[in-house]
Design a protein around this motif. Structure first.
Motif, PDB file in Angstrom:
ATOM      1  N   LEU A 125       0.638  12.974  -6.303  1.00 16.41           N
ATOM      2  CA  LEU A 125      -0.416  12.091  -5.631  1.00 16.41           C
ATOM      3  C   LEU A 125      -0.192  12.323  -4.192  1.00 16.41           C
ATOM      4  O   LEU A 125      -1.353  12.051  -3.444  1.00 16.41           O
ATOM      5  CB  LEU A 125       0.129  10.578  -6.001  1.00 16.41           C
ATOM      6  CG  LEU A 125      -0.020  10.078  -7.387  1.00 16.41           C
ATOM      7  CD1 LEU A 125       0.791   8.828  -7.342  1.00 16.41           C
ATOM      8  CD2 LEU A 125      -1.457   9.908  -7.827  1.00 16.41           C
ATOM      9  N   VAL A 126       0.764  12.678  -3.601  1.00 15.44           N
ATOM     10  CA  VAL A 126       1.116  13.044  -2.143  1.00 15.44           C
ATOM     11  C   VAL A 126      -0.080  13.833  -1.806  1.00 15.44           C
ATOM     12  O   VAL A 126      -0.655  13.654  -0.536  1.00 15.44           O
ATOM     13  CB  VAL A 126       2.360  13.686  -1.786  1.00 15.44           C
ATOM     14  CG1 VAL A 126       2.523  14.162  -0.349  1.00 15.44           C
ATOM     15  CG2 VAL A 126       3.336  12.764  -2.191  1.00 15.44           C
ATOM     16  N   GLY A 127      -0.473  14.789  -2.417  1.00 13.94           N
ATOM     17  CA  GLY A 127      -1.394  15.892  -2.099  1.00 13.94           C
ATOM     18  C   GLY A 127      -2.890  15.233  -2.179  1.00 13.94           C
ATOM     19  O   GLY A 127      -3.955  15.868  -1.623  1.00 13.94           O
TER      20      GLY A 127
ATOM     21  N   TRP B  66       0.783  -1.317   0.039  1.00 12.26           N
ATOM     22  CA  TRP B  66       0.276  -0.154  -0.263  1.00 12.26           C
ATOM     23  C   TRP B  66       0.937   1.188   0.068  1.00 12.26           C
ATOM     24  O   TRP B  66       1.884   1.249   0.789  1.00 12.26           O
ATOM     25  CB  TRP B  66      -0.794  -0.244   1.533  1.00 12.26           C
ATOM     26  CG  TRP B  66      -2.051   1.243   1.204  1.00 12.26           C
ATOM     27  CD1 TRP B  66      -2.799   1.201   0.093  1.00 12.26           C
ATOM     28  CD2 TRP B  66      -2.297   1.813   2.319  1.00 12.26           C
ATOM     29  NE1 TRP B  66      -3.624   2.470   0.664  1.00 12.26           N
ATOM     30  CE2 TRP B  66      -3.467   2.748   1.804  1.00 12.26           C
ATOM     31  CE3 TRP B  66      -1.801   1.973   3.741  1.00 12.26           C
ATOM     32  CZ2 TRP B  66      -3.957   3.675   2.757  1.00 12.26           C
ATOM     33  CZ3 TRP B  66      -2.587   2.946   4.402  1.00 12.26           C
ATOM     34  CH2 TRP B  66      -3.547   3.820   4.180  1.00 12.26           C
ATOM     35  N   GLY B  67       0.528   2.255  -0.988  1.00 11.96           N
ATOM     36  CA  GLY B  67       1.269   3.096  -0.878  1.00 11.96           C
ATOM     37  C   GLY B  67       0.539   4.265  -1.940  1.00 11.96           C
ATOM     38  O   GLY B  67      -0.560   4.203  -2.483  1.00 11.96           O
ATOM     39  N   LEU B  68       1.299   5.250  -2.382  1.00 10.22           N
ATOM     40  CA  LEU B  68       0.874   6.399  -3.336  1.00 10.22           C
ATOM     41  C   LEU B  68       0.334   5.740  -4.646  1.00 10.22           C
ATOM     42  O   LEU B  68      -0.869   6.137  -5.062  1.00 10.22           O
ATOM     43  CB  LEU B  68       1.924   7.294  -3.811  1.00 10.22           C
ATOM     44  CG  LEU B  68       2.518   8.330  -2.522  1.00 10.22           C
ATOM     45  CD1 LEU B  68       3.570   9.260  -3.155  1.00 10.22           C
ATOM     46  CD2 LEU B  68       1.426   9.358  -2.122  1.00 10.22           C
ATOM     47  N   TYR B  69       1.017   4.641  -5.079  1.00  8.55           N
ATOM     48  CA  TYR B  69       0.654   4.026  -6.368  1.00  8.55           C
ATOM     49  C   TYR B  69      -0.930   3.350  -6.360  1.00  8.55           C
ATOM     50  O   TYR B  69      -1.341   3.331  -7.269  1.00  8.55           O
ATOM     51  CB  TYR B  69       1.724   2.767  -6.687  1.00  8.55           C
ATOM     52  CG  TYR B  69       2.107   2.203  -5.378  1.00  8.55           C
ATOM     53  CD1 TYR B  69       1.052   1.015  -4.927  1.00  8.55           C
ATOM     54  CD2 TYR B  69       2.937   2.306  -4.615  1.00  8.55           C
ATOM     55  CE1 TYR B  69       1.423   0.182  -3.795  1.00  8.55           C
ATOM     56  CE2 TYR B  69       3.375   1.357  -3.575  1.00  8.55           C
ATOM     57  CZ  TYR B  69       2.503   0.580  -3.096  1.00  8.55           C
ATOM     58  OH  TYR B  69       3.032  -0.312  -2.075  1.00  8.55           O
ATOM     59  N   SER B  70      -1.377   3.151  -5.192  1.00  5.52           N
ATOM     60  CA  SER B  70      -2.788   2.761  -5.076  1.00  5.52           C
ATOM     61  C   SER B  70      -3.679   3.886  -5.659  1.00  5.52           C
ATOM     62  O   SER B  70      -4.922   3.540  -6.099  1.00  5.52           O
ATOM     63  CB  SER B  70      -3.059   2.210  -3.576  1.00  5.52           C
ATOM     64  OG  SER B  70      -3.310   3.577  -2.766  1.00  5.52           O
TER      65      SER B  70
END
Length: 430
Positions: free
Chosen positions: A46-48, A20-24
């Motif tokens: 994606l962070v935002g 699980w991470g930003l790529y999701s």
């Protein structure tokens, strides 16, 4: 080689992997930044958007426990370099996203509370760090970008950063049971990672913690863990991916090596919004039994949604596995290879003087069990405890010279099988 250090791990046999991470948020693949040659500028947007509004670590832990999983490994940092914890060495982390949460800490707290052993995945790669090799690296998103060519990179600076993050995980989050390092590839393996520094930290801060073999070997290369004289960073267990070895893994001396098959529920590790090709419950159960029958573990992957939830197919599959494990868990925990050849109708597993016959295929005839009758104290059907007796059906008399007993498709083991997923006969030996 098995040891007291790995006993809990080998007794557990069944774990959960969580990618699980930003790529999701993109919902395609955890390698999407590399696949699409994405720049930091494009990917870091994606962070935002990372809010994880519905994340509940206790729900994750409850699902793993109900499924019968005894340990879990969570991605603290994947190849994209985004940290799912409050690292003091970077701003590129979940606590700086709208979620504002240290997911590693919440994962560890919840799973420990549920009585599940805990591990963290840490990628040796980092596609965000400026000093990790870019142009010409076989995996980096900027591997073919001429603008990245000739840029000065200080790899030692990256290694210092990586070692510092590993130290954070080893010292700030309590007792860890596993550190799952990923991965090595040509020119980026073994001594490249300065593994002695990593091992020194492990010995100092977490001496009982297990590590996988991927600082040294990945893919078809298991590294020296199979050698008669493994390196001191060869790892405590081998980690075949998306496949089951054809036979138990042993080293050059013929001694069994602890191992786990890491397997996805569908075709992806991270969340994929369109991948509905989930494996059947029966297939997962057969895979788990196959791993145990070969002296190995199964770590089954979950790719949570961007909101931090398990998808409906994921929850359904875990619940169905759990229903089977509630009845049949004893054939998993503490079990291993039986000294019998694989039968045509399924598999054997064994724990001490108890042999388990896993009947996985229907038959119009009797099931031959490769044990002489005089060695059997009692046989029972695991699903309901009913006694199972060997048949003396006259047509089998021609086979009496073989060291077999036969179980007939009678009232006890009827047609169809009592448990179509895996009908288990417990055989207590003298």
């Amino acid at each position: 080689m098995s040891s007291n250090k790995t006993k809990w791990y080998e007794d557990s046999r069944f774990g959960m992997f969580i990618h699980w991470g930003l790529y999701s948020l993109i919902g395609v693949d955890e390698w999407i930044k590399s696949i699409n040659h994405m720049s930091d500028e494009d990917y870091d947007r994606l962070v935002g958007k990372f809010t994880a509004d519905q994340f509940d670590a206790d729900e994750w832990a409850a699902a793993a426990k109900q499924a019968g999983m005894k340990y879990a490994v969570f991605t603290a940092k994947h190849h994209d370099g985004f940290c799912m914890y409050d690292s003091q060495l970077t701003d590129y982390k979940s606590t700086n996203s709208p979620a504002g949460r240290d997911f590693v800490r919440e994962f560890l707290d919840a799973f420990r509370k549920a009585g599940i052993k805990v591990g963290l995945y840490y990628s040796l790669l980092d596609w965000h760090h400026p000093d990790y090799p870019h142009y010409g690296d076989i995996n980096h998103p900027q591997r073919n970008n001429p603008a990245a060519k000739g840029v000065e990179r200080n790899f030692q600076r990256y290694l210092d950063y990586m070692h510092g993050q590993i130290k954070e995980l080893l010292t700030n989050y309590g007792q860890l049971d596993i550190m799952w390092f990923d991965f090595s590839y040509p020119k980026m393996a073994g001594e490249t990672w300065q593994p002695q520094k990593i091992m020194d930290m492990i010995h100092q801060y977490q001496p009982q913690m297990l590590i996988d073999n991927r600082m040294e070997g990945s893919g078809a290369n298991y590294g020296t863990i199979l050698s008669a004289h493994p390196s001191n960073y060869a790892g405590d267990f081998a980690s075949p991916e998306q496949m089951i070895p054809p036979k138990p893994i042993v080293n050059e001396l013929g001694e069994p090596v602890p191992w786990e098959a890491c397997i996805t529920m569908n075709k992806h590790w991270g969340y994929n919004a369109t991948d509905d090709q989930f494996k059947s419950t029966s297939l997962i159960i057969h895979t788990l039994v196959e791993c145990v029958s070969k002296g190995g573990n199964l770590i089954l992957n979950v790719g949570p949604t961007p909101l931090g939830t398990f998808s409906a197919p994921t929850k359904k599959l875990l619940a169905e596995i759990g229903e089977w494990m509630a009845v049949n868990g004893e054939i998993v925990y503490g079990c291993t290879t039986a000294e019998l050849a694989k039968p045509e109708w399924g598999r054997y597993t064994q724990k001490g003087n108890t042999l388990y016959a896993h009947i996985q295929e229907e038959s119009i005839s009797a099931f031959p069990i490769a044990v002489p009758k005089e060695q059997i104290k009692q046989m029972t059907l695991l699903i309901d405890g009913i006694e199972v007796k060997a048949t003396d059906y006259w047509a089998l008399s021609a086979f009496k010279e073989y060291s077999y007993i036969f179980l007939h498709q009678d009232v006890t083991i009827g047609y169809p099988l009592p448990d179509p997923k895996d009908t288990v006969v417990r055989i207590e030996l003298t």
